[in-house]
Write a protein that holds these residues in place. Structure first.
Motif, mmCIF file in Angstrom:
data_model
loop_
_atom_site.group_PDB
_atom_site.id
_atom_site.type_symbol
_atom_site.label_atom_id
_atom_site.label_comp_id
_atom_site.label_asym_id
_atom_site.label_seq_id
_atom_site.Cartn_x
_atom_site.Cartn_y
_atom_site.Cartn_z
ATOM 1 N N LEU A 162 0.816 -1.253 -0.087
ATOM 2 C CA LEU A 162 0.042 -0.036 -0.003
ATOM 3 C C LEU A 162 0.803 1.254 -0.048
ATOM 4 N N ALA A 163 2.207 1.126 -0.054
ATOM 5 C CA ALA A 163 2.954 2.280 -0.224
ATOM 6 C C ALA A 163 2.981 3.116 1.095
ATOM 7 N N ALA A 164 2.986 2.186 2.152
ATOM 8 C CA ALA A 164 3.264 2.869 3.521
ATOM 9 C C ALA A 164 4.339 2.239 4.188
ATOM 10 N N CYS A 165 5.190 1.611 3.457
ATOM 11 C CA CYS A 165 6.248 0.501 4.056
ATOM 12 C C CYS A 165 6.748 1.037 5.462
ATOM 13 N N GLY A 166 7.219 2.419 5.601
ATOM 14 C CA GLY A 166 8.062 3.169 6.773
ATOM 15 C C GLY A 166 6.833 3.028 7.872
ATOM 16 N N GLY A 170 8.199 -1.378 -0.724
ATOM 17 C CA GLY A 170 9.249 -0.725 -0.290
ATOM 18 C C GLY A 170 9.536 0.610 -0.596
ATOM 19 N N THR A 171 8.533 1.133 -1.512
ATOM 20 C CA THR A 171 8.604 2.644 -1.880
ATOM 21 C C THR A 171 7.413 3.541 -1.239
ATOM 22 N N LEU A 210 15.110 10.896 -3.042
ATOM 23 C CA LEU A 210 14.131 10.411 -1.924
ATOM 24 C C LEU A 210 14.369 9.138 -1.666
ATOM 25 N N ILE A 211 14.578 8.643 -0.421
ATOM 26 C CA ILE A 211 14.839 7.296 -0.051
ATOM 27 C C ILE A 211 13.758 6.722 0.858
ATOM 28 N N SER A 212 13.041 5.699 0.309
ATOM 29 C CA SER A 212 11.850 5.347 1.570
ATOM 30 C C SER A 212 12.544 4.280 2.218
ATOM 31 N N ALA A 213 12.922 4.384 3.585
ATOM 32 C CA ALA A 213 13.536 3.407 4.230
ATOM 33 C C ALA A 213 12.466 2.531 4.975
ATOM 34 N N SER A 214 12.608 1.235 5.186
ATOM 35 C CA SER A 214 11.505 0.482 5.633
ATOM 36 C C SER A 214 12.356 -0.696 6.541
ATOM 37 N N GLY A 215 11.409 -1.670 7.034
ATOM 38 C CA GLY A 215 11.998 -2.907 7.627
ATOM 39 C C GLY A 215 12.627 -2.627 9.066
#
Lengths: 178, 455
Positions: free
Chosen positions: A134-138, B88-89, B240-245
């Motif tokens: 859903l593009a809310a991974c963070g 991840g984005t 822009l970096i999307s950081a997750s995990g």
């Protein structure tokens, strides 16, 4: 709780037609087919799902063959082709949500609601399903509920309980007239 | 602190409104472009900036613009790709939520450069809240005379509309997006013809990512050359970096291209290290489609050089030991994560999202998902591992659009770098159901490679 059943005939309200007309005006003359996805979203918001009768009416409105609407509605996963609960909890199940506990959240929802994925609770209020990213991974884990598609982020089991309870309460306070 | 070009004012209260955005210098790029630059000048500035497509492919934006055909009597279209579905984005959603006018401003400048009088922002349907935000921003901009007829007295007209998708990853591919915008199933088209010649309604069309369009604003404000001073080599500007995990501080970060990966993960300015005091096992650096790398390879190249957040450095070593910057979807995995399970999860995603047009992708993604499922659940055979590599190779390069490659790479790279973990799942099926393989040797530093001196 359902607003329409499979067999119900559909007549679009004039206010809805006004919205359709505005959408069609965004595209060049003769390209009204471009309005199909936005209109299907409006139809689903109005009726809770997209019935065959509704698709036929959309086809009529846009001067398309019914098949042109069916093939689109079946391709895009956001459109519900069968009635679901008033609130459909769509939980992200992909990668980044997965590694921070999406499965646990889905199991919890299943237990809390007492229905399996894609089913409807007896009171007609809830359904749930796993969806892709859903593009809310963070802000994982995350779920959203249409037709506004509000995001609920950084979910915990407690937050899910709170959300479901508050939705139940809202509905109890403002009974739906069928 | 790195320079912030896109997110400089992100924390200003009310920056999502026209008024505050304007007070902070917003819409200066529109004024400058429309009053003092020709469309060709704008294209030239973007070329000079070295800006590369921020959606994942990294193709130079200015060059893409210069391919746009300009036949007489045919409208040209600019379509902004806000489909953002690559696992991840989430940077575009962030940008559209918090600073929507940056995108609107970029759309006006870019449409002017391309000679488009009707432009569309295609946003995935799930982002209905962002669609509402953009519609409000468009109404505000129109009210202030930045959209509509004869903008700022320049003679340039522009109407801007937001189009919702319907929940299909494939619509992030530009020709599938165009099909979807025409009200059809999102089946990618065979190229050529490229959209620059025949795109939306068979007219010349440019499709650009949200972040690419937004980046044209600082490029026009400060000049392309100024923008190109940031970064390293052909990786110019900020990203822009999307950081997750499993990170202490996941979120969206604007970095100057060239920041070392190690700094990005561990420094307090960015992700602040791995959550819960765990150790890092692996990283997917550019969205789920790019090869996964174990810690030792993501932090350093095989030559022992520090790996940097640039298109080139992340790709150093090719697919044998490198990966890609992609969309900047940076997913960190700690020591408790199971690579087999993660690969199965991604395969399920690609199977679910394959449009079904090309047999290798339609059948192959389902096949890989099935095999990975049985490996994960203790019914796998050792030969399954080679079977996966074989299937992935037969998908790669054999499909109309890159979804096939995107499905193949994560599987192939997971086996390339974590083969022992896959084998362990086969040889210890019972144990694999109760615990994870753990870190194994993946966080070990690489042995020093003696520099080879040319004689």
């Amino acid at each position: 709780m359902l607003k329409i059943s499979e067999t119900d005939e559909i007549v679009f309200a004039p206010e809805l037609i006004t919205k359709f007309n505005e959408i069609v005006s965004r595209y060049p003359e003769g390209k009204q087919k471009s309005a199909l996805l936005p209109i299907l979203h409006l139809v689903q918001a109005e009726y809770g799902w997209v019935s065959t009768a509704a698709m036929d009416k959309v086809a009529e409105y846009l001067h398309l063959k019914p098949i042109e609407v069916y093939e689109v509605a079946t391709f895009y996963t956001m459109f519900f082709l069968k009635p679901l609960g008033k609130y459909v909890l769509e939980v992200c199940r992909t990668g980044p949500c997965h590694i921070v506990g999406a499965e646990k959240i889905m199991k919890h929802i299943e237990q809390k609601l007492g229905v399996r994925e894609g089913e409807v609770t007896a009171d007609g209020l809830f359904s749930w399903r796993g969806v892709e990213c859903l593009a809310a991974c963070g802000m994982a884990p995350v779920l959203q509920i249409g037709p506004e598609y509000t995001y609920y982020e950084n979910l915990t089991e407690a937050k899910v309980d709170e959300l479901i309870d508050s939705l139940r309460l809202t509905t109890a306070e403002k009974p739906q007239i069928n | 602190m790195g320079r912030k070009l896109l997110l400089e004012h992100i924390n200003v209260p009310g920056i999502n409104t026209f008024e505050v955005y304007r007070q902070k210098g917003g819409y200066r790029a529109v004024e400058k472009a429309l009053k003092s630059l020709s469309p060709e000048d704008v294209v030239e500035e973007v070329k000079k900036s070295g800006l590369r497509g921020r959606g994942g492919a990294g193709f130079p934006t200015g060059m893409k613009w210069s391919f746009l055909a300009k036949p007489e009597g045919k409208p040209r279209y600019l379509v902004c790709n806000g489909d953002e579905s690559e696992p991840g984005t989430f940077k575009d959603r962030y940008l559209m939520t918090h600073i929507p006018h940056l995108l609107i401003e970029g759309m006006i400048v870019s449409s002017y450069a391309l000679g488009a009088n009707t432009s569309y922002i295609y946003v995935r349907g799930e982002m209905m809240p962002q669609i509402r935000i953009l519609e409000k921003a468009i109404a505000e901009a129109k009210n202030a005379g930045f959209l509509g007829k004869n903008i700022l007295g320049s003679g340039f007209d522009l109407e801007l509309y937001v189009q919702p998708g319907g929940g299909a990853y494939i619509c992030g591919e530009e020709t599938a997006l165009i099909e979807s915008l025409e009200g059809k199933r999102g089946n990618p088209r065979i190229k050529p013809p490229f959209p620059a010649i025949s795109g939306l309604y068979n007219c010349p069309t440019v499709v650009n990512n949200v972040e690419s369009i937004a980046a044209t604003v600082p490029i026009i404000n400060d000049g392309g050359e100024e923008y190109a001073k940031i970064g390293i080599g052909r990786s110019t500007g900020t990203k822009l970096i999307s950081a997750s995990g499993n990170l202490n501080r996941p979120g969206v970060y604007e970095i100057e291209l060239g920041v070392p990966v190690e700094e990005f993960i561990y420094s307090e300015e960015y992700c602040g290290g791995i959550a819960n005091g765990k150790r890092l096992k692996a990283v997917v650096a550019g969205g789920s489609s790019v090869p996964i790398l174990p810690t030792n390879l993501i932090l350093k190249t095989v030559n022992g050089e520090s790996r940097l957040m640039t298109y080139e450095s992340l790709a150093d070593g090719g697919f044998a030991s490198g990966t890609m910057l992609g969309s900047g979807g940076f997913i960190a995995y700690d020591e408790d994560q199971c690579i087999v399970r993660n690969t199965w999860n991604f395969s399920r995603f690609y199977h679910h999202e394959s449009c079904g047009q090309c047999s290798p992708c339609r059948e192959g993604t389902g096949w890989m998902e099935k095999v990975l499922h049985r490996l994960e659940y203790g019914h796998g055979k050792l030969s399954d591992i080679d079977l996966l590599v074989d299937v992935s190779k037969k998908i790669e390069g054999n499909t109309i659009c890159p979804l096939g490659d995107a499905a193949a790479w994560p599987v192939a790279s997971a086996i390339r770098h974590f083969r022992d973990e896959f084998e362990w799942h086969v040889t210890n099926p019972q144990e694999a159901m109760t615990r994870n393989y753990g870190l194994a040797h993946y966080a070990d530093p690489l042995p020093k490679v003696e520099p080879v001196t040319a004689s």
